[in-house]
Design a protein around this motif. Structure first.
Motif, PDB file in Angstrom:
ATOM      1  N   SER A  50      26.323  78.861 -82.867  1.00 12.80           N
ATOM      2  CA  SER A  50      25.373  77.963 -82.209  1.00 12.80           C
ATOM      3  C   SER A  50      24.460  78.676 -81.223  1.00 12.80           C
ATOM      4  O   SER A  50      23.398  78.154 -80.858  1.00 12.80           O
ATOM      5  CB  SER A  50      26.123  76.835 -81.492  1.00 12.80           C
ATOM      6  OG  SER A  50      27.022  77.347 -80.529  1.00 12.80           O
ATOM      7  N   PHE A  51      24.843  79.883 -80.790  1.00 12.85           N
ATOM      8  CA  PHE A  51      24.039  80.612 -79.822  1.00 12.85           C
ATOM      9  C   PHE A  51      23.184  81.709 -80.459  1.00 12.85           C
ATOM     10  O   PHE A  51      22.491  82.446 -79.755  1.00 12.85           O
ATOM     11  CB  PHE A  51      24.941  81.222 -78.739  1.00 12.85           C
ATOM     12  CG  PHE A  51      25.725  80.185 -77.980  1.00 12.85           C
ATOM     13  CD1 PHE A  51      25.082  79.224 -77.220  1.00 12.85           C
ATOM     14  CD2 PHE A  51      27.109  80.154 -78.055  1.00 12.85           C
ATOM     15  CE1 PHE A  51      25.802  78.261 -76.536  1.00 12.85           C
ATOM     16  CE2 PHE A  51      27.840  79.198 -77.377  1.00 12.85           C
ATOM     17  CZ  PHE A  51      27.186  78.238 -76.607  1.00 12.85           C
ATOM     18  N   VAL A  52      23.221  81.805 -81.781  1.00 10.09           N
ATOM     19  CA  VAL A  52      22.429  82.837 -82.456  1.00 10.09           C
ATOM     20  C   VAL A  52      20.933  82.684 -82.186  1.00 10.09           C
ATOM     21  O   VAL A  52      20.261  83.684 -81.861  1.00 10.09           O
ATOM     22  CB  VAL A  52      22.729  82.839 -83.977  1.00 10.09           C
ATOM     23  CG1 VAL A  52      21.689  83.657 -84.746  1.00 10.09           C
ATOM     24  CG2 VAL A  52      24.126  83.399 -84.228  1.00 10.09           C
ATOM     25  N   PRO A  53      20.331  81.485 -82.294  1.00  7.26           N
ATOM     26  CA  PRO A  53      18.883  81.404 -82.051  1.00  7.26           C
ATOM     27  C   PRO A  53      18.483  81.871 -80.649  1.00  7.26           C
ATOM     28  O   PRO A  53      17.480  82.583 -80.485  1.00  7.26           O
ATOM     29  CB  PRO A  53      18.573  79.914 -82.257  1.00  7.26           C
ATOM     30  CG  PRO A  53      19.667  79.421 -83.164  1.00  7.26           C
ATOM     31  CD  PRO A  53      20.891  80.180 -82.730  1.00  7.26           C
ATOM     32  N   GLN A  54      19.257  81.479 -79.645  1.00  7.09           N
ATOM     33  CA  GLN A  54      18.958  81.906 -78.279  1.00  7.09           C
ATOM     34  C   GLN A  54      19.065  83.418 -78.146  1.00  7.09           C
ATOM     35  O   GLN A  54      18.194  84.069 -77.566  1.00  7.09           O
ATOM     36  CB  GLN A  54      19.891  81.226 -77.283  1.00  7.09           C
ATOM     37  CG  GLN A  54      19.626  81.649 -75.832  1.00  7.09           C
ATOM     38  CD  GLN A  54      20.683  81.129 -74.876  1.00  7.09           C
ATOM     39  OE1 GLN A  54      21.476  80.269 -75.233  1.00  7.09           O
ATOM     40  NE2 GLN A  54      20.701  81.650 -73.672  1.00  7.09           N
ATOM     41  N   ALA A  55      20.140  83.985 -78.675  1.00  5.66           N
ATOM     42  CA  ALA A  55      20.330  85.428 -78.577  1.00  5.66           C
ATOM     43  C   ALA A  55      19.218  86.180 -79.306  1.00  5.66           C
ATOM     44  O   ALA A  55      18.742  87.217 -78.830  1.00  5.66           O
ATOM     45  CB  ALA A  55      21.689  85.819 -79.139  1.00  5.66           C
ATOM     46  N   LYS A  56      18.802  85.663 -80.443  1.00  9.47           N
ATOM     47  CA  LYS A  56      17.737  86.318 -81.203  1.00  9.47           C
ATOM     48  C   LYS A  56      16.441  86.329 -80.398  1.00  9.47           C
ATOM     49  O   LYS A  56      15.742  87.359 -80.344  1.00  9.47           O
ATOM     50  CB  LYS A  56      17.539  85.592 -82.529  1.00  9.47           C
ATOM     51  CG  LYS A  56      16.700  86.366 -83.523  1.00  9.47           C
ATOM     52  CD  LYS A  56      17.428  87.611 -84.002  1.00  9.47           C
ATOM     53  CE  LYS A  56      16.634  88.320 -85.097  1.00  9.47           C
ATOM     54  NZ  LYS A  56      17.338  89.527 -85.575  1.00  9.47           N
ATOM     55  N   ARG A  57      16.113  85.213 -79.762  1.00  6.25           N
ATOM     56  CA  ARG A  57      14.915  85.170 -78.922  1.00  6.25           C
ATOM     57  C   ARG A  57      15.039  86.131 -77.752  1.00  6.25           C
ATOM     58  O   ARG A  57      14.098  86.860 -77.402  1.00  6.25           O
ATOM     59  CB  ARG A  57      14.686  83.747 -78.400  1.00  6.25           C
ATOM     60  CG  ARG A  57      14.311  82.729 -79.453  1.00  6.25           C
ATOM     61  CD  ARG A  57      13.828  81.435 -78.827  1.00  6.25           C
ATOM     62  NE  ARG A  57      14.829  80.818 -77.964  1.00  6.25           N
ATOM     63  CZ  ARG A  57      15.732  79.941 -78.380  1.00  6.25           C
ATOM     64  NH1 ARG A  57      15.783  79.605 -79.670  1.00  6.25           N
ATOM     65  NH2 ARG A  57      16.576  79.396 -77.533  1.00  6.25           N
ATOM     66  N   CYS A  58      16.208  86.134 -77.156  1.00  4.60           N
ATOM     67  CA  CYS A  58      16.451  86.933 -75.961  1.00  4.60           C
ATOM     68  C   CYS A  58      16.336  88.427 -76.244  1.00  4.60           C
ATOM     69  O   CYS A  58      15.826  89.186 -75.411  1.00  4.60           O
ATOM     70  CB  CYS A  58      17.843  86.598 -75.427  1.00  4.60           C
ATOM     71  SG  CYS A  58      18.354  87.475 -73.951  1.00  4.60           S
ATOM     72  N   LEU A  59      16.789  88.857 -77.401  1.00  4.01           N
ATOM     73  CA  LEU A  59      16.947  90.282 -77.677  1.00  4.01           C
ATOM     74  C   LEU A  59      15.858  90.865 -78.576  1.00  4.01           C
ATOM     75  O   LEU A  59      15.906  92.052 -78.911  1.00  4.01           O
ATOM     76  CB  LEU A  59      18.316  90.536 -78.302  1.00  4.01           C
ATOM     77  CG  LEU A  59      19.491  90.269 -77.359  1.00  4.01           C
ATOM     78  CD1 LEU A  59      20.807  90.239 -78.117  1.00  4.01           C
ATOM     79  CD2 LEU A  59      19.531  91.313 -76.242  1.00  4.01           C
ATOM     80  N   THR A  60      14.876  90.070 -78.929  1.00  2.00           N
ATOM     81  CA  THR A  60      13.783  90.574 -79.761  1.00  2.00           C
ATOM     82  C   THR A  60      13.133  91.791 -79.106  1.00  2.00           C
ATOM     83  O   THR A  60      12.783  91.760 -77.927  1.00  2.00           O
ATOM     84  CB  THR A  60      12.729  89.478 -79.988  1.00  2.00           C
ATOM     85  OG1 THR A  60      13.329  88.402 -80.725  1.00  2.00           O
ATOM     86  CG2 THR A  60      11.539  90.016 -80.774  1.00  2.00           C
ATOM     87  N   GLY A  61      13.017  92.852 -79.868  1.00  2.00           N
ATOM     88  CA  GLY A  61      12.362  94.052 -79.375  1.00  2.00           C
ATOM     89  C   GLY A  61      13.252  95.003 -78.601  1.00  2.00           C
ATOM     90  O   GLY A  61      12.801  96.078 -78.192  1.00  2.00           O
ATOM     91  N   THR A  62      14.528  94.662 -78.410  1.00  4.15           N
ATOM     92  CA  THR A  62      15.424  95.517 -77.623  1.00  4.15           C
ATOM     93  C   THR A  62      16.179  96.523 -78.477  1.00  4.15           C
ATOM     94  O   THR A  62      16.748  97.485 -77.951  1.00  4.15           O
ATOM     95  CB  THR A  62      16.468  94.672 -76.867  1.00  4.15           C
ATOM     96  OG1 THR A  62      17.314  94.011 -77.826  1.00  4.15           O
ATOM     97  CG2 THR A  62      15.790  93.634 -75.971  1.00  4.15           C
ATOM     98  N   GLY A  63      16.245  96.292 -79.781  1.00  3.31           N
ATOM     99  CA  GLY A  63      17.069  97.125 -80.655  1.00  3.31           C
ATOM    100  C   GLY A  63      18.503  96.650 -80.772  1.00  3.31           C
ATOM    101  O   GLY A  63      19.289  97.249 -81.512  1.00  3.31           O
ATOM    102  N   VAL A  64      18.864  95.588 -80.053  1.00 10.05           N
ATOM    103  CA  VAL A  64      20.228  95.040 -80.105  1.00 10.05           C
ATOM    104  C   VAL A  64      20.310  94.016 -81.233  1.00 10.05           C
ATOM    105  O   VAL A  64      19.505  93.084 -81.300  1.00 10.05           O
ATOM    106  CB  VAL A  64      20.622  94.384 -78.768  1.00 10.05           C
ATOM    107  CG1 VAL A  64      22.022  93.793 -78.844  1.00 10.05           C
ATOM    108  CG2 VAL A  64      20.517  95.386 -77.634  1.00 10.05           C
ATOM    109  N   LYS A  65      21.278  94.162 -82.121  1.00  9.29           N
ATOM    110  CA  LYS A  65      21.461  93.224 -83.215  1.00  9.29           C
ATOM    111  C   LYS A  65      22.242  92.000 -82.748  1.00  9.29           C
ATOM    112  O   LYS A  65      22.960  92.048 -81.745  1.00  9.29           O
ATOM    113  CB  LYS A  65      22.172  93.908 -84.377  1.00  9.29           C
ATOM    114  CG  LYS A  65      21.374  95.060 -85.000  1.00  9.29           C
ATOM    115  CD  LYS A  65      22.113  95.664 -86.164  1.00  9.29           C
ATOM    116  CE  LYS A  65      21.357  96.846 -86.758  1.00  9.29           C
ATOM    117  NZ  LYS A  65      20.038  96.440 -87.299  1.00  9.29           N
TER     118      LYS A  65
END
Length: 254
Positions: A50-65
């Motif tokens: 359930s937290f994947v969309p938030q994490a994806k937005r948060c980490l875009t461009g950081t190199g963290v999968k």
């Protein structure tokens, strides 16, 4: 390796994990912020679907999968349900899927290996090109022969990583289970990685797993593409050794 070398080597191998019942948008934002430090970023964050969309937005461009879990933690859901979980997670932006194999089937015998294999083959097809880490739950399997069989089933079904544990049973990762699983990775005939998860909290213990991987798979084998640590508290221990307390903020995305 001295402790500084171990910490430097371990940080980019970390799947920073939070799979607590109380997780929410604020804890997810905090987890993502911790993933990018002044001395580099971790390999991935691993959290509830359930937290994947938030994490994806948060980490875009950081190199963290972004990794998430399915058939978790008991490994007892029917394959069609797990396939649906995988499809939803990938649609939400997950890069990696940590799937619990039906380890109870391995323990039961009498055709259980084939049932587990069929289940994982369906998961493999659903994952497509996404990384599939198969959680064996080695602490529940316990016996070396069962761990070895589970590893063989997972490799044959297309696992990209063999992972020790969910962290939800009393026995987590052990060096004995890691030796069996790393040997299966080495002998797979293709690239299969290893993830040690469950109870690894200090730099010295991380060093023992790295040394074991070097022994079995070779000194140049370990990288984020082949080796991960699944942990939550280990990052703080690493940063303490590296002399880095605060972490660099990233956009929270919630």
């Amino acid at each position: 390796m001295n402790i500084l070398d171990i910490a430097t080597r371990t940080l980019p191998l970390l799947d920073l994990t939070s799979l607590n019942d109380a997780d929410d948008a604020f804890s997810t934002a905090a987890l993502c912020t911790k993933a990018v430090t002044a001395v580099g970023h971790v390999a991935a964050v691993c959290l509830w679907p359930s937290f994947v969309p938030q994490a994806k937005r948060c980490l875009t461009g950081t190199g963290v999968k972004v990794a998430t879990v399915v058939n978790f933690p008991g490994g007892s859901l029917p394959a069609e349900k797990v396939v649906d979980q995988i499809a939803r997670a990938l649609a939400d932006g997950a890069d990696e899927i940590d799937v619990v194999m039906p380890y109870a089937a391995i323990m039961a015998g009498m055709g259980g290996d084939q049932r587990a294999a069929d289940h994982l083959l369906a998961c493999r097809a659903a994952c497509g090109h996404a990384t599939m880490k198969v959680i064996l739950e080695s602490g529940a399997l316990a016996k070396p022969a069962l761990i070895a069989r589970a590893a063989q089933v997972a490799v044959a079904a297309g696992a990209d990583f063999l992972k020790t544990s969910t962290g939800k049973v009393p026995a987590g990762a052990t060096l004995g289970a890691a030796r069996i699983m790393l040997t299966a990775c080495r002998d797979a005939g293709r690239a299969v990685g290893f993830k040690a998860s469950g109870g690894i909290r200090d730099v010295e213990t991380a060093g023992q797993y790295l040394a074991l991987a070097d022994e079995i798979c070779g000194p140049d084998w370990v990288s984020p593409a082949t080796f991960r640590f699944g942990a939550s508290g280990l990052l703080d221990a690493l940063l303490g050794v590296l002399g880095q307390g605060p972490v660099m903020p990233v956009t929270t995305g919630y």
